[in-house]
Structures are given as structure tokens and as C-alpha cells.
Design an enzyme around this catalytic site. Structure first.
Site, PDB file in Angstrom:
ATOM      1  N   ASP A  14       5.309 -18.835  19.314  1.00 47.95           N
ATOM      2  CA  ASP A  14       6.257 -18.192  18.412  1.00 47.95           C
ATOM      3  C   ASP A  14       7.434 -19.096  18.070  1.00 47.95           C
ATOM      4  O   ASP A  14       7.948 -19.054  16.944  1.00 47.95           O
ATOM      5  CB  ASP A  14       6.775 -16.901  19.051  1.00 47.95           C
ATOM      6  CG  ASP A  14       7.597 -16.057  18.092  1.00 47.95           C
ATOM      7  OD1 ASP A  14       7.212 -15.957  16.907  1.00 47.95           O
ATOM      8  OD2 ASP A  14       8.625 -15.502  18.516  1.00 47.95           O
TER       9      ASP A  14
ATOM     10  N   LYS B  25       5.592 -18.336   9.041  1.00 50.44           N
ATOM     11  CA  LYS B  25       4.953 -18.646  10.309  1.00 50.44           C
ATOM     12  C   LYS B  25       4.434 -17.344  10.933  1.00 50.44           C
ATOM     13  O   LYS B  25       4.914 -16.267  10.565  1.00 50.44           O
ATOM     14  CB  LYS B  25       5.936 -19.342  11.248  1.00 50.44           C
ATOM     15  CG  LYS B  25       6.987 -18.410  11.875  1.00 50.44           C
ATOM     16  CD  LYS B  25       7.752 -19.143  12.930  1.00 50.44           C
ATOM     17  CE  LYS B  25       8.711 -18.222  13.653  1.00 50.44           C
ATOM     18  NZ  LYS B  25       8.089 -17.250  14.541  1.00 50.44           N
TER      19      LYS B  25
ATOM     20  N   GLU C 155      17.230 -15.961  23.562  1.00 50.56           N
ATOM     21  CA  GLU C 155      17.508 -14.684  22.911  1.00 50.56           C
ATOM     22  C   GLU C 155      17.873 -13.664  23.981  1.00 50.56           C
ATOM     23  O   GLU C 155      17.270 -13.643  25.055  1.00 50.56           O
ATOM     24  CB  GLU C 155      16.290 -14.199  22.128  1.00 50.56           C
ATOM     25  CG  GLU C 155      15.909 -15.092  20.959  1.00 50.56           C
ATOM     26  CD  GLU C 155      14.726 -14.547  20.189  1.00 50.56           C
ATOM     27  OE1 GLU C 155      14.953 -13.895  19.153  1.00 50.56           O
ATOM     28  OE2 GLU C 155      13.584 -14.764  20.627  1.00 50.56           O
TER      29      GLU C 155
ATOM     30  N   ARG D 162       0.841  -1.207   0.000  1.00 52.21           N
ATOM     31  CA  ARG D 162       0.000   0.000   0.000  1.00 52.21           C
ATOM     32  C   ARG D 162       0.869   1.247   0.000  1.00 52.21           C
ATOM     33  O   ARG D 162       0.817   2.053   0.918  1.00 52.21           O
ATOM     34  CB  ARG D 162      -0.905  -0.004   1.235  1.00 52.21           C
ATOM     35  CG  ARG D 162      -1.920  -1.111   1.271  1.00 52.21           C
ATOM     36  CD  ARG D 162      -2.735  -1.031   2.552  1.00 52.21           C
ATOM     37  NE  ARG D 162      -1.878  -1.179   3.728  1.00 52.21           N
ATOM     38  CZ  ARG D 162      -2.309  -1.069   4.981  1.00 52.21           C
ATOM     39  NH1 ARG D 162      -3.572  -0.748   5.233  1.00 52.21           N
ATOM     40  NH2 ARG D 162      -1.479  -1.226   5.994  1.00 52.21           N
TER      41      ARG D 162
ATOM     42  N   HIS E 274       9.928 -24.025  15.461  1.00 50.26           N
ATOM     43  CA  HIS E 274      11.370 -24.261  15.477  1.00 50.26           C
ATOM     44  C   HIS E 274      11.764 -25.442  16.362  1.00 50.26           C
ATOM     45  O   HIS E 274      12.462 -26.361  15.929  1.00 50.26           O
ATOM     46  CB  HIS E 274      12.114 -23.020  15.970  1.00 50.26           C
ATOM     47  CG  HIS E 274      11.868 -21.788  15.155  1.00 50.26           C
ATOM     48  ND1 HIS E 274      11.583 -21.820  13.811  1.00 50.26           N
ATOM     49  CD2 HIS E 274      11.888 -20.475  15.494  1.00 50.26           C
ATOM     50  CE1 HIS E 274      11.434 -20.592  13.365  1.00 50.26           C
ATOM     51  NE2 HIS E 274      11.607 -19.756  14.360  1.00 50.26           N
TER      52      HIS E 274
ATOM     53  N   LYS F 127      13.094 -14.843  25.935  1.00 49.62           N
ATOM     54  CA  LYS F 127      13.720 -13.565  25.600  1.00 49.62           C
ATOM     55  C   LYS F 127      14.381 -12.985  26.850  1.00 49.62           C
ATOM     56  O   LYS F 127      14.048 -13.349  27.965  1.00 49.62           O
ATOM     57  CB  LYS F 127      12.685 -12.593  25.037  1.00 49.62           C
ATOM     58  CG  LYS F 127      12.150 -13.023  23.673  1.00 49.62           C
ATOM     59  CD  LYS F 127      11.318 -11.947  23.031  1.00 49.62           C
ATOM     60  CE  LYS F 127      10.874 -12.355  21.631  1.00 49.62           C
ATOM     61  NZ  LYS F 127      12.012 -12.494  20.694  1.00 49.62           N
TER      62      LYS F 127
END
Length: 511
Positions: free
Chosen positions: A259, A172, A240, A65, A264, A362
Site C-alpha cells: 500500500d 494506485k 499514520e 451504477r 510512496h 498504522k
């Protein structure tokens, strides 16, 4: 139709040592203004061209867009390549790519925009010789999949023939749970045949993940101990050191388990636990992975064998960082987890009694992804306790990122002592053993899409089996309505994660 390079008459298609070059084709990227496209997809396309793996007859079309002309989009691609490409910038490579770059502005609901898209693709087929072969990369939220694939069908952009192909690439998450995954598969499957649907899991494109197969099945020394006779448990971790960054809109309501674990980590588990396939073609690899996923189930006592948490304020890299609930765009009452750990049991002869612990989070102390097989202790140690007080358990660790390689941990005698056993490590590092640099995962995956080579892409059966494993855990967490346990940023997670393994007599590895 396999798009091999027709210009090399000496090429043996069975010789996997030779590079595979994509045939003439057009890659259309929906959502081309997003971070994934800018940081990964466009640089990967350039790197493929720079390595000579894209043909002169190649087109790249962006759809978004934005009120851009072709040259505006070309500048976006150029800037992304300059900043994020893995290989050096070469003007002659860029000029060849530039000739095939086009942009189509419009909304997903805009019929006129898809009419323009069809016309643009047909023009590329004629002027660039792309041969009617088109791949549509849906780098967009799943809520728009139905609309986009419907538009592709309505405008004749998904038709298949013996001479040409049309393929769709899906990022994903593959649904939000089992029911939504099945609906997503129904939507896409109503337009594209299964062999033309490529579900991207970028972890499966990493060289070190593929090396797991080579490590297991090319080396006779490991297969005899790769079972419950010798292995006590398996730990698969993806840590992470970053927070959610600017992904609050995506992450809140999704969480660490959806997630990362659903795709994974369960894929890594399947590759670790699978039996040897009769060959490495897509059908055989998928069959063996599906057997593992079908035999896997979460341990039923979810209170004891799962853990979830949210990172709070803490220290990361010597600097103070805010907690998850203070991140921009996050509901301060959200129960979305940033740490998730589950125990999975694989109910077959090879792995019965061996728990698989899957963990992702995380704001951990460091970024690392690894698969660790922890061996049982020797049934008899002819040493005094003082002689083995620093001896742990044998382990084989496959490091996926960032320090790619393999570590073996075992006991050795300390020099100059009468008898003292100490734990040591033997390391293999990719960077120290090969002069070739590993391609970025998206390079491999995009090339495989253009070649029609599907071994690294999970089919819908794998996606649904993965949700069958994770859904009961998510349902349990939702039913409690409890806030995830807080853990300080820069630490290895909440106390419940430590206790989860301690109940089984184990401890998490500290990579």
C-alpha cells in the site's frame, strides 16, 4: 498537445512563475460514488475552478451504477465541495461548473452505457467548447481496468489525433506484484500510448515533496555532503495514527508494504538519492529516478533486515481502540501486515554503504511523513564524554506532512557553562515563511493531467522497478506463513522493527 491558455498573448510558456491554466477539456470520473471522488477529486476540481485554473469550457462527467439524473450528481458534487473543498465556496464559480456537470448511469460491462457516455461527451464538446480533449479518471479497483479501457477503445473514446487528446488516469495500486503490474501496463498500453497514461501517486503532488528537489539542487551548501562520505544512513517513514477504518475489503491481502512502500516510499527514496537532472522536464526526472531504482535492492537477509507487524488493542488519543484482527471485515487469521519496514541498499558510487530504511505503519502515536538523513559522527571530538553526553548525531529532516518544513539538528554550546555541548534544532516551516497556502496534491495532479505535463507521474518502468525491489521481501514473508508480530496501538511498532536497526548500530527517529 500542451493545453496552455490561448487567451493570454503575453504569457511566456517558459516562465514557471505564472499560473498555468488548463485548456478546454472534459474530465470523466469512473467510480464517482467512492470516497476518493467525494473527498478529493470533486473538491479539487472546484478548488482549481475557484483559483481560475480551469477554463469556462470545462465539463465534469460522472459514471457509476446509480440511477441518477444530471441534477442528482450535481447535488453530490455540491455537497462534497461544501464539505471538503480547500477554498471558500463562491456561488458564481459553482454556477459555471454546474453548466458542465453530467452523469451517465451504467455498468462497466454495459455497451449502451458507453454509447451514452460517448454521446454525452460529444454534446459537451459542442455546447461547452471542450474541443475533443478528454481525460478518463479510473477511480476503480484494478480488476476493472481491462474492462473499462476495452470499452473506451471499442467505442472510439481513446483515439488520438494531432488536434485533440484522450488521456487515462490510474490510481494506485499499480498491480499486486511485478507480474500483475506488467499485465496491467500491457492492458492499458494496448489502448493508450505511454505519454497519455498518468499514474497517480498523490504524494508526488505535495508541495513539500517537490521542495525536496528545490532544496537539493538550488542550494550549493548541501550537495557536497549529500553522499556516503558524510551520511551514515537514511530513514524514510510514513506513520499514520489511524487504523484501517472502513477499508477492510481493500486492505486485507494488500498490507502496508504494497500500500505504501512500493509507491510512496520508494518514490521518496528515488527523489532523495537521484543525481541532478539536466533539467526538470519529465524525461530527465524519470531517467534519474529510474537509475536509482535500478541500482536499489533489498538487503538479502530478510530475517534480519525486514520487519512486519499488526496493531493490537491499545490506546490512541487517550481512548481505547481495538486491534487489527478485531476490525470489521478482517479475517481473524489473516497475516496481512499493518507495519512494514525494510532496508534497501543503493549500489552506486554516491550511496554505496549507506542503508535506506523504509518504514510505514498504522496506529502509530502520531501522523507524520518524513525523510531523515542521519550524518556520521565527526572523526574526532576534542571534548570529554561528560561535555557531550547529550549530543546525538547531526541530521537533516525533510518533513512531508503534516508539519511541512525542514529541520537541521546539530550540536551547540550551552550558555553559562565552561564547555557543554547539547543537541539543538533549527526549523524552517512552510506556514511561517510563505503567505501562499499550499494547494492540495490532487489539485496539482489533476491540473497536470489536463495540461499534459507529466513530471510528477511515475512511468511503467518505475512501477516495475519498484516491484522488483519489493517482491523478494513479500515472497519471503509469504513463504514463512508466520503471523506478523503484534504491537499495541499507539506505539512505534513491534520489537522486530527496533532490532532491525539495532543490528546495524542505529535507532529509529521518534518524530
Amino acid at each position: 498537445m500542451t493545453a496552455e491558455n490561448p487567451d493570454n498573448p503575453l504569457r511566456d510558456p517558459q516562465d514557471r512563475r505564472l499560473p498555468r491554466i488548463a485548456g478546454p477539456s472534459v474530465l470523466v470520473i469512473f467510480g464517482v460514488t467512492g470516497d476518493l471522488s467525494r473527498k478529493k477529486l470533486m473538491p479539487a476540481v472546484y478548488d482549481l475552478a475557484n483559483r481560475g485554473l480551469l477554463p469556462p469550457g470545462f465539463g465534469l462527467v460522472g459514471f457509476a451504477r446509480r440511477d441518477w439524473a444530471d441534477q442528482d450528481f450535481a447535488k453530490q458534487v455540491h455537497d462534497a465541495v461544501k464539505k471538503y473543498a480547500r477554498t471558500p465556496f463562491r456561488e458564481e464559480v459553482w454556477q459555471q461548473l454546474l453548466e458542465g456537470i453530467r452523469f451517465v448511469p451504467g455498468e462497466f460491462s454495459d455497451d449502451d452505457a458507453f454509447t451514452r457516455l460517448k454521446r454525452t461527451i460529444r454534446d459537451l464538446d459542442e455546447c461547452r467548447g471542450t474541443g475533443g480533449n478528454h481525460a478518463y479518471y479510473l477511480s476503480i479497483p484494478p480488476t476493472f481496468f481491462d474492462q473499462v479501457v476495452g470499452q473506451l477503445r471499442e467505442h472510439g473514446l481513446a483515439e488520438q489525433s494531432e488536434e485533440t487528446w484522450n488521456r487515462v488516469v490510474i490510481e494506485k495500486p499499480f498491480g499486486h506484484d511485478l507480474a500483475s503490474a506488467r499485465e496491467l501496463n500491457r492492458i492499458v498500453g494496448s489502448v493508450f500510448p505511454s505519454e497519455s497514461v498518468f499514474r497517480i501517486d498523490h504524494y508526488l503532488g505535495k508541495e513539500t515533496v517537490q521542495n525536496m528537489l528545490a532544496f537539493r539542487f538550488a542550494n550549493q551548501m548541501f550537495e557536497p555532503v549529500w553522499n556516503n562520505n558524510y551520511i551514515s544512513h537514511v530513514q524514510i517513514s510514513m506513520a499514520e495514527d489511524i487504523g484501517i477504518g472502513g477499508r477492510a475489503g481493500y486492505y486485507d491481502g494488500v498490507g502496508a508494504a504494497r500500500d505504501v512502500i512500493q509507491n510512496h516510499l520508494l518514490q521518496l527514496m528515488a527523489l532523495t538519492a537521484m543525481e541532478e537532472p539536466t533539467s526538470f522536464n519529465a524525461r530527465q526526472l524519470r531517467a534519474e529516478k529510474q537509475k536509482v531504482l535500478a541500482a536499489a535492492k533489498p538487503t538479502p537477509d530478510f530475517e534480519k533486515h525486514t520487519a512486519r507487524g499488526q496493531y493490537g488493542p491499545g490506546w490512541q488519543g487517550g481512548k481505547p481502540v481495538q486491534g487489527f484482527l478485531a476490525e470489521d471485515g478482517i479475517d481473524p487469521k489473516t497475516i496481512t501486515e499493518t507495519y512494514a519496514a525494510i532496508r534497501v541498499d543503493v549500489d552506486n558510487r554516491r550511496w554505496a554503504g549507506v542503508p535506506f530504511y523504509l518504514r510505514t505503519a498504522k496506529r502509530m502515536p502520531r501522523r507524520v511523513t518524513e525523510v531523515a538523513l542521519i550524518f556520521k559522527r565527526a572523526p574526532h571530538l576534542p571534548f570529554n564524554d561528560t561535555e557531550t553526553e547529550e549530543l546525538g548525531t547531526n541530521a537533516l529532516v525533510m518533513r512531508i506532512q503534516p508539519d511541512e518544513g525542514i529541520t537541521m539538528r546539530f550540536g551547540a554550546k550551552v550558555p553559562s557553562t565552561q564547555m557543554e555541548i547539547r543537541e539543538v534544532s533549527m526549523d524552517f516551516a512552510y506556514g511561517g515563511s510563505f503567505t501562499e497556502s499550499s494547494p492540495e496534491a490532487y489539485e496539482r495532479l489533476i491540473l497536470d493531467v489536463l495540461l499534459g505535463d507529466p513530471p510528477l507521474f511515475p512511468q511503467h518502468e518505475e512501477v516495475e522497478l519498484s516491484w522488483q525491489i519489493l517482491d523478494p521481501v513479500l515472497d519471503h514473508w509469504a513463504s514463512t506463513g508466520q503471523q506478523p508480530e503484534m504491537y499495541p496501538a499507539g506505539t512505534w511498532g513491534p520489537k522486530s522493527g527496533v532490532e532491525m536497526l539495532a543490528r546495524d548500530g542505529f535507532v529509529w527517529r521518534r518524530p
